[in-house]
Each structure stands twice: as C-alpha cells, then as structure tokens.
Write a protein that holds these residues in place. Structure first.
Motif: not given
Length: 254
Positions: A137-140, A217-222, A83-84, A224-234
């Motif tokens: 979605y490149a918002s950053s 490129q920014q979407i892709n980089e975000e 979709f993005m 990668d971090v987003f998926l990593e963050a999903l698995n954090t305790d927070a």
C-alpha cells in the motif's frame, strides 16, 4: 451479521470493522465490502465525510493470515486491490479512529486517511518482514517521507510494535486523544469537516494529494513483489508457524 457496519448520520458515514472476536482481521469478503462502500459513498451527495473505526476496542489486526496461508497461486486478490484503490482515490475527507492494535494494513491504510486520531495505548506494527513479505500500500514510499528513512527502515525491516507516541512524533497519526474521549473528539472533527463547503473541501483534498500517480505506481510495484514473496519458502514457513502456533524454522528464511 455483517462484518462491516455502516451508518450515515448528519452527512457522516461511519464505517466500522465488525469482527471483534478476531481483532477485526480483514478477510477478502470484508475488503470487497469496504471497496463497494467507498465507491458508493464517493457518489453519494449525502456523505461528506467518512469515519473509519473498529468495533470492540480494536482497530484492526491486519489481514487474516489464514486467508493468505490457504491461498492457491490462482486465487485473486482483486478485492484487496479494489479497496486500496477506492481509498486512495476517495475524493472526500476520511478520518480514522484508532485504538487497540493497528497491524499491517491496519497501519498502512492510515497513510491514505486525511486525519488519524488514536488512543494512548494503541500499538502499531508493520510485520511484513517477519512473514517473509514486503511492504504494501505504498508504505515503502510514504513512510520514509513522513518519518524519515531511518525510522521507516526500523519499522519495515524489524517489523516490531511501536506505540502511539512514535506514531504521532513521526506523522502516522494526527493526534493522541484520551481513550475515554477519543470517540467524542473524532466525531467533533467529522462534524466540522461535514459542515464545510463541499466544492472547496473536495478540491482542497485534491490539491493536497499531488502524488497519486507515483503512489499508484509504488502500490503496483510492491504488489508484484508481494505476490512473488507469498510463494517463497520463508512466507509458507512463517504462515504455517503462525497458524499452528509453533516456533519458526529460520533455516527456511535463508
């Protein structure tokens, strides 16, 4: 009942999120539908403009949190990415009609629309930080360029609601329209766009969108971090607290 409705009249394709009982929160199936609709519309000569809106007086509450809370590490989010990319690379004008709330991707997708009109009482929110997540979605990348670094930091680091006036002042929306005439205004804009020369319109949009590679490129980089963050305790704590309607244990945010 379809959770995404479409209607093609007078070269205007109206795409409506149709999950009003959940404030049009998006599921993976809805993302897949939206991606397919946009891909088909891009190749359909009877479509000159896409109007994106939500049913039930609400645009979108963002992602359905339960989808991510119940997600296993092996689950694919390819439908969201599809979709993005479909919206990012859509060659024709996209106009958004926004009212009620626009949360998370309900706000960030607006950054990829060509014109956005909202009702005065509309509330926007980028709550990623409160869920232990990062911008998407490149918002950053796009928000600091629209609103300035200070305002973008406030929105993304505090994750609090902001209103239509802020959204207008800092470039997220094109204009604020009275709620009772919002639909009429948006349709008027869509009809004007649909009447313009197709070649000139598509190339005007292409010439305006000169940073697609950087944005992609920014979407892709975000992501990668987003998926990593999903698995954090927070994130796990935030999702569980949200779903079970209990107070957050902020000790897990450390």
């Amino acid at each position: 009942m379809s959770l995404v409705l479409t209607q093609n009249n007078d070269r205007i394709l109206t795409v409506s999120l149709n999950r009003a009982d959940k404030k049009n929160a998006l599921t993976l199936k809805m993302y897949a539908q939206l991606a397919n609709i946009l891909k088909a519309a891009a190749e359909d000569d009877t479509v000159h403009v896409v109007l994106l809106k939500g049913e039930g007086g609400c645009f979108s509450a963002g992602n359905d949190i339960s989808v991510f809370a119940q997600r296993d590490e092996g689950d694919s989010i390819s439908d969201i990415v599809a979709f993005m990319n479909a919206l990012l690379h859509f060659p024709k004008p996209v106009v958004a009609q926004v009212e009620g709330v626009a949360v998370g991707i309900g706000t960030t997708l607006l950054l990829h629309c060509d014109m956005v009109y909202c009702a005065p009482a509309t509330q926007f929110c980028l709550p990623f930080i409160n869920l232990g997540l990062v911008p998407e979605y490149a918002s950053s990348y796009l928000l600091p360029r629209l609103a300035g670094r200070r305002k973008a930091s406030e929105w993304l680091m505090l994750g609090e609601m902001f209103g239509a006036e802020d959204a207008y002042q800092f470039g997220v929306v094109t204009a604020i329209e009275p709620a009772d005439t919002l639909g009429e205004k948006v349709m008027s804009v869509c009809k004007k766009l649909a009447s313009k020369p197709v070649f000139a319109m598509t190339h005007t949009k292409k010439l305006l969108n000169t940073e697609k590679e950087v944005i992609q490129q920014q979407i892709n980089e975000e992501l990668d971090v987003f998926l990593e963050a999903l698995n954090t305790d927070a994130a796990k704590e935030a999702f569980d607290a949200f779903i079970n309607k209990r107070p957050l244990n902020t000790e897990k945010f450390k």
